[in-house]
Scaffold this motif. Structure first.
Motif, PDB file in Angstrom:
ATOM      1  N   MET A  48       0.893  -1.498  -0.114  1.00 52.30           N
ATOM      2  CA  MET A  48       0.082   0.060   0.073  1.00 52.30           C
ATOM      3  C   MET A  48       0.921   1.328  -0.011  1.00 52.30           C
ATOM      4  O   MET A  48       0.610   2.142  -0.773  1.00 52.30           O
ATOM      5  CB  MET A  48      -1.051  -0.039   1.331  1.00 52.30           C
ATOM      6  N   GLU A  49       2.129   1.328   0.764  1.00 54.99           N
ATOM      7  CA  GLU A  49       2.694   2.325   0.799  1.00 54.99           C
ATOM      8  C   GLU A  49       3.437   2.459  -0.425  1.00 54.99           C
ATOM      9  O   GLU A  49       3.420   3.841  -0.829  1.00 54.99           O
ATOM     10  CB  GLU A  49       3.992   2.237   1.752  1.00 54.99           C
ATOM     11  N   GLN A  50       3.848   1.667  -1.171  1.00 55.63           N
ATOM     12  CA  GLN A  50       4.639   1.754  -2.333  1.00 55.63           C
ATOM     13  C   GLN A  50       3.660   2.173  -3.557  1.00 55.63           C
ATOM     14  O   GLN A  50       3.821   3.215  -4.244  1.00 55.63           O
ATOM     15  CB  GLN A  50       5.081   0.461  -2.737  1.00 55.63           C
ATOM     16  N   ALA A  51       2.230   1.616  -3.523  1.00 52.60           N
ATOM     17  CA  ALA A  51       1.106   1.858  -4.542  1.00 52.60           C
ATOM     18  C   ALA A  51       0.882   3.365  -4.447  1.00 52.60           C
ATOM     19  O   ALA A  51       0.419   3.954  -5.491  1.00 52.60           O
ATOM     20  CB  ALA A  51       0.175   0.901  -4.335  1.00 52.60           C
ATOM     21  N   GLN A  52       0.564   3.947  -3.205  1.00 54.14           N
ATOM     22  CA  GLN A  52       0.350   5.268  -3.162  1.00 54.14           C
ATOM     23  C   GLN A  52       1.191   6.045  -3.519  1.00 54.14           C
ATOM     24  O   GLN A  52       0.914   7.457  -3.878  1.00 54.14           O
ATOM     25  CB  GLN A  52      -0.041   5.486  -1.348  1.00 54.14           C
ATOM     26  N   GLU A  53       2.705   5.756  -3.605  1.00 51.33           N
ATOM     27  CA  GLU A  53       3.503   6.779  -3.910  1.00 51.33           C
ATOM     28  C   GLU A  53       3.921   6.836  -5.433  1.00 51.33           C
ATOM     29  O   GLU A  53       3.957   7.535  -6.064  1.00 51.33           O
ATOM     30  CB  GLU A  53       5.103   6.279  -3.311  1.00 51.33           C
ATOM     31  N   LEU A  54       4.147   5.380  -6.210  1.00 48.27           N
ATOM     32  CA  LEU A  54       4.396   4.981  -7.506  1.00 48.27           C
ATOM     33  C   LEU A  54       3.645   3.562  -7.713  1.00 48.27           C
ATOM     34  O   LEU A  54       4.639   2.799  -7.190  1.00 48.27           O
ATOM     35  CB  LEU A  54       5.793   5.348  -7.952  1.00 48.27           C
ATOM     36  N   THR A  55       2.597   3.464  -8.375  1.00 52.33           N
ATOM     37  CA  THR A  55       2.065   2.149  -8.429  1.00 52.33           C
ATOM     38  C   THR A  55       3.108   1.162  -9.203  1.00 52.33           C
ATOM     39  O   THR A  55       3.266   0.124  -9.066  1.00 52.33           O
ATOM     40  CB  THR A  55       0.623   2.190  -8.985  1.00 52.33           C
ATOM     41  N   HIS A  56       3.459   1.877 -10.462  1.00 46.38           N
ATOM     42  CA  HIS A  56       4.129   1.125 -11.530  1.00 46.38           C
ATOM     43  C   HIS A  56       5.346   1.833 -12.123  1.00 46.38           C
ATOM     44  O   HIS A  56       5.007   3.123 -12.261  1.00 46.38           O
ATOM     45  CB  HIS A  56       3.133   0.519 -12.605  1.00 46.38           C
ATOM     46  N   CYS A  57       6.196   1.239 -12.290  1.00 40.85           N
ATOM     47  CA  CYS A  57       7.417   1.872 -12.953  1.00 40.85           C
ATOM     48  C   CYS A  57       8.128   0.692 -13.931  1.00 40.85           C
ATOM     49  O   CYS A  57       8.453  -0.243 -13.364  1.00 40.85           O
ATOM     50  CB  CYS A  57       8.491   2.370 -12.116  1.00 40.85           C
ATOM     51  N   THR A  58       7.952   0.682 -15.099  1.00 40.70           N
ATOM     52  CA  THR A  58       8.200  -0.282 -16.089  1.00 40.70           C
ATOM     53  C   THR A  58       9.594  -0.509 -15.911  1.00 40.70           C
ATOM     54  O   THR A  58      10.709   0.289 -15.379  1.00 40.70           O
ATOM     55  CB  THR A  58       7.842   0.073 -17.537  1.00 40.70           C
ATOM     56  N   THR A  59      10.273  -1.721 -16.529  1.00 41.61           N
ATOM     57  CA  THR A  59      11.697  -2.262 -16.152  1.00 41.61           C
ATOM     58  C   THR A  59      12.661  -1.292 -16.731  1.00 41.61           C
ATOM     59  O   THR A  59      13.909  -1.337 -16.389  1.00 41.61           O
ATOM     60  CB  THR A  59      11.696  -4.006 -16.669  1.00 41.61           C
ATOM     61  N   MET A  60      12.347  -0.567 -17.781  1.00 45.44           N
ATOM     62  CA  MET A  60      13.438   0.342 -18.385  1.00 45.44           C
ATOM     63  C   MET A  60      13.970   1.333 -17.691  1.00 45.44           C
ATOM     64  O   MET A  60      15.033   1.973 -17.902  1.00 45.44           O
ATOM     65  CB  MET A  60      13.052   0.674 -19.809  1.00 45.44           C
ATOM     66  N   PHE A  61      13.167   1.665 -16.667  1.00 46.25           N
ATOM     67  CA  PHE A  61      13.703   2.920 -15.762  1.00 46.25           C
ATOM     68  C   PHE A  61      14.067   2.195 -14.463  1.00 46.25           C
ATOM     69  O   PHE A  61      13.694   1.369 -13.837  1.00 46.25           O
ATOM     70  CB  PHE A  61      12.355   3.868 -15.559  1.00 46.25           C
TER      71      PHE A  61
END
Length: 437
Positions: free
Chosen positions: A79-92
């Motif tokens: 939950m803590e991570q999803a509220q900050e940034l739910t998804h960041c694709t592998t290339m970043f």
């Protein structure tokens, strides 16, 4: 702008109607019980249905729930991570999946450089492991075990040795070897004949040079068959002599489930070239991984290969919390002690109930196998189904497995307690008695 909260209809009849109408046939018919269950809540090793009835989960939702349903630390991390940034694709770049990779590599045998490729699921991880082995060796042929299960994708089906899981048109260049089943294997108990069969199969069914062999350290859907002493190390030796790699499938047997070791392959002191993992890593969040020796993974960089959600930081955060909970709550040790007691009590049930032909497993990866006759070991699917249904009435959730659906598989969350052992075995005893009458 007015927000309209999504409504969840918990009515059983409407849920069943929607599933029947909108799910594909491959899913609508994939139900274990004669009468479906709608689960509404889970905590630890327990589940509750929409009627408020409590069940002990010996299935672990297909071995995915490792540290317990809705574990507060895992949920909080996600939950803590999803509220900050739910998804960041592998290339970043993102620190959470990078830290997870470091932590997974740290669980591997020392003295090797390990690298990690995160995937969305175990089946994708199997696909990648197959591609990696073929890319590194330059060979096409792979070996797999009969009654192995490696996943439902096309490539994973091609190395699955159970016809009920295989659809038409699977990729080729796979040869199957006799699995070292110590209960009903074609060579009986022991190890040497099954290792010799690997050599015979390489000589007869491949070009003589192979890409590798895939081995579940403990066969899961195949009916909880632990590899006998010397088999995994011997298989690695024979396959490497033919130019191939040893691929350990730890999707079900990893993460402390067998009790004695964190990884199932450690029981035979073998160091795989590639390790595949998933399920318990995410405790219900979708994530898998391929961990490989660095030099084995290196040639994959010559072409693009990534998985869109593989490095998803929300799932990675959950996985990091899972590893921490396993360590802090000493769940591997719990699996060893509670599993040993459960195995002892299951053996007592075998002494009492003749339809039980075999009791086996290690840690919290156990099975009962049902037969119509102990001497002939004829698999009894009908009895397995009846006991399975009777277990539901006793508040026990487990699964039917084995190539003939003749086994009841027990792979609960690793937090199962000693108190649960009494309740589970009493309920199983009653289910067996009810079935016999």
């Amino acid at each position: 702008m007015t927000e309209h909260p999504l409504h969840t209809d918990w009515n059983f009849d409407s849920t069943a109607a929607r599933r029947d109408q909108y799910y594909a046939a491959s899913l609508t018919r994939f139900t274990p019980f004669r009468e479906p269950i709608v689960f509404q809540k889970g905590r630890g090793q327990y589940l509750w249905d929409t009627e408020g009835r409590k069940y002990t989960d010996l299935l672990g939702m297909n071995v995915c729930i490792s540290v317990g349903h809705s574990h507060p630390r895992v949920v909080a991390a996600a939950m803590e991570q999803a509220q900050e940034l739910t998804h960041c694709t592998t290339m970043f770049y993102h620190p959470t999946p990078a830290l997870l990779a470091e932590e997974l590599a740290a669980t591997m045998p020392k003295g090797h450089d390990w690298v990690v490729h995160l995937t969305n699921s175990g089946s994708e991880a199997i696909d990648l492991a197959m591609t990696m082995a073929r890319t590194f060796t330059g060979n096409l042929d792979l070996l797999a075990l009969r009654t192995a299960y490696h996943g439902p994708t096309a490539a994973a089906q091609s190395v699955t040795g159970i016809s009920g899981w295989r659809h038409p048109g699977m990729p080729g260049n796979v040869a199957f070897v006799a699995d070292p089943n110590q209960y009903r294997g074609i060579f009986g108990p022991g190890t040497a004949p099954y290792l010799d069969e690997i050599t015979h199969t390489i000589d007869a069914a491949t070009s003589g040079q192979v890409a590798g062999i895939l081995v579940e350290s403990v066969q899961g859907y195949g009916g909880i068959h632990q590899m006998p002493p010397g088999y995994m190390s011997g298989a690695a030796e024979r396959v490497r002599a033919a130019g191939g790699l040893y691929i350990a499938d730890e999707v079900q047997s990893g993460f402390g489930r067998t009790g004695d070791h964190f990884w199932g392959f450690e029981a035979d002191d073998v160091v795989p070239d590639i390790i595949v993992m998933a399920k318990g890593l995410g405790n219900g969040f979708p994530i898998g991984a391929v961990v490989a020796k660095k030099h084995v993974a290196e040639p994959m960089a010559e072409k693009f290969m990534f998985h869109t959600y593989g490095a998803n930081p929300t799932s990675a955060a959950a996985a990091r919390a899972v590893l921490a909970v396993m360590r802090d709550e000493r769940l591997q040790e719990n699996a060893k002690t509670v599993g040993a007691k459960l195995l002892e009590r299951l053996s007592d049930l075998k002494d009492k109930h003749k339809p039980i032909g075999d009791v086996r497993g290690h840690g919290l990866m156990l099975a009962l196998e049902f037969v119509s006759d102990r001497d002939s070991k004829s698999p009894d699917k009908a009895m397995t189904t009846e006991v399975f249904e009777a277990c539901r009435a006793q508040g026990i959730i487990l699964s039917k497995s084995g190539p003939f659906q003749q086994c009841l598989r027990m792979v609960p969350p690793l937090c199962l307690s000693m108190e649960d052992v009494d309740q589970v075995t009493t309920s199983l005893d009653q289910a067996l008695c009810d079935t016999a009458t």
